[in-house]
Enzyme design. Structure first.
Site, short mmCIF file in Angstrom:
data_model
loop_
_atom_site.label_atom_id
_atom_site.label_comp_id
_atom_site.label_asym_id
_atom_site.label_seq_id
_atom_site.Cartn_x
_atom_site.Cartn_y
_atom_site.Cartn_z
N LYS A 1 0.41 -18.93 -40.83
CA LYS A 1 -0.30 -17.68 -41.10
C LYS A 1 -0.15 -17.39 -42.59
O LYS A 1 0.96 -17.25 -43.10
CB LYS A 1 0.28 -16.52 -40.29
CG LYS A 1 0.05 -16.65 -38.79
CD LYS A 1 0.61 -15.47 -38.04
CE LYS A 1 -0.23 -14.23 -38.22
NZ LYS A 1 -1.59 -14.32 -37.65
N MET B 1 4.18 -10.56 -50.86
CA MET B 1 2.75 -10.91 -50.79
C MET B 1 1.98 -10.07 -51.81
O MET B 1 0.94 -9.49 -51.53
CB MET B 1 2.22 -10.70 -49.37
CG MET B 1 2.89 -11.60 -48.35
SD MET B 1 2.65 -11.10 -46.62
CE MET B 1 3.96 -9.88 -46.41
N THR C 1 16.06 -13.92 -47.30
CA THR C 1 14.74 -13.37 -47.61
C THR C 1 14.40 -13.60 -49.08
O THR C 1 15.28 -13.66 -49.94
CB THR C 1 14.68 -11.87 -47.25
OG1 THR C 1 13.32 -11.44 -47.36
CG2 THR C 1 15.55 -11.03 -48.16
N GLY D 1 9.26 -18.66 -42.59
CA GLY D 1 9.70 -18.56 -43.96
C GLY D 1 10.52 -17.29 -44.18
O GLY D 1 10.29 -16.28 -43.53
N GLY D 2 11.49 -17.36 -45.08
CA GLY D 2 12.31 -16.19 -45.36
C GLY D 2 13.19 -15.83 -44.19
O GLY D 2 13.88 -16.69 -43.63
N ASP D 3 13.18 -14.56 -43.80
CA ASP D 3 13.95 -14.07 -42.67
C ASP D 3 12.99 -13.60 -41.58
O ASP D 3 12.01 -12.91 -41.88
CB ASP D 3 14.86 -12.92 -43.10
CG ASP D 3 15.69 -12.39 -41.94
OD1 ASP D 3 16.80 -12.91 -41.74
OD2 ASP D 3 15.22 -11.48 -41.24
N ASP E 1 5.69 -22.15 -39.71
CA ASP E 1 4.75 -21.41 -40.55
C ASP E 1 4.17 -22.29 -41.65
O ASP E 1 4.72 -23.34 -42.00
CB ASP E 1 5.45 -20.22 -41.20
CG ASP E 1 5.53 -19.02 -40.28
OD1 ASP E 1 4.85 -19.02 -39.24
OD2 ASP E 1 6.27 -18.07 -40.60
N PRO F 1 13.65 -19.08 -48.48
CA PRO F 1 12.52 -18.92 -49.39
C PRO F 1 11.71 -20.19 -49.67
O PRO F 1 10.61 -20.11 -50.19
CB PRO F 1 13.19 -18.45 -50.68
CG PRO F 1 14.56 -19.06 -50.61
CD PRO F 1 14.94 -19.02 -49.17
#
Length: 239
Positions: A58, A168, A119, A89-91, A37, A14
């Site tokens: 992105k 998001m 995540t 980022g995250g998973d 990212d 995260p």
């Protein structure tokens, strides 16, 4: 030495650098090139100081590298380097566009491995000390996003589940709340909003479904919105 390198799709988690997996950190330290990212932090990139770094960020609603270009960059890198990392980022397998990248690499016969990451929903539950499931109250959870691929129609339907987690969710959260209210969800249904989860500037907001329908202030980072009875604050829980 193989003519083609191997690509690792690694979940950075995260945000906090020490929330990456041990395997992910080890591979970063060995990588020759890292395509990362926009949400990957400088502290995370310090784990791969020896590698060539390529930003392919992105971000929703902002100008960013097209996915087809990223796919080609991965293929090109695998033809030049033996150990390539795509850092997400995250998973990688949850809202990480892994499908497109896996397809592109597999089509060229390039070996690829996925290294999972934490995540954001699970990190947000930990940060708020707010379980997403609760015995007798919530036994199902759905992760969803209102964002769609370019030129694709929106998906206004919401998952039917006890706990909803919207990724998001900054700009779309108010519309989500309005739809839930129209479906008959109670106006004081608990909502927890987490911005910049696990980072030094993390921000946690508690509100009701009615409050969420009024919209959120402009965010300075990624926003996750959690909705459901399980998010009810415990009587002795710190704010």
């Amino acid at each position: 030495m193989s003519a083609l390198g191997k690509v690792y799709l690694i979940g950075a988690g995260p945000g906090a650098a020490d929330l990456i997996t041990v395997r992910g950190a080890r591979l970063l330290a060995q990588a020759e090139v890292v395509l990362y990212d926009a949400l990957v932090t400088p502290e995370m990139l310090a784990l791969c100081a020896q590698a060539k770094l390529i930003s392919v960020g992105k971000r929703s609603g902002q100008r960013s590298t097209a996915q087809t270009v990223i796919n080609q960059q991965l293929v090109d890198c695998a033809q030049r380097y033996q150990l390539v990392v795509r850092l997400k980022g995250g998973d990688p397998m949850l809202f990480g566009r892994a499908d497109e990248e896996l397809r592109a690499l597999e089509a060229e016969g390039i070996e690829v491995e996925v290294v999972p990451g934490i995540t954001t929903a699970l990190a947000a539950a930990a940060a708020t000390k707010q379980p997403l499931t609760r015995r007798g109250v919530a036994r199902s959870v759905a992760f969803f996003t209102s964002s769609t691929a370019p030129n694709e129609p929106d998906h206004p339907a919401l998952p039917e589940t006890d706990t909803l987690v919207q990724y998001m969710g900054g700009r779309e959260a108010a519309a989500t709340a309005a739809r839930l209210l129209a479906e008959g969800r109670r106006p004081d249904l608990p909502v927890v909003v987490v911005e910049n989860c696990s980072r030094p500037d993390q921000r946690i907001l508690r509100m009701t479904l009615t409050g969420l329908a009024g919209g959120l202030d402009a965010a300075q980072g990624p926003v996750l919105v959690m909705i459901g009875e399980a998010l009810q604050q415990r009587s002795h829980q710190p704010s």
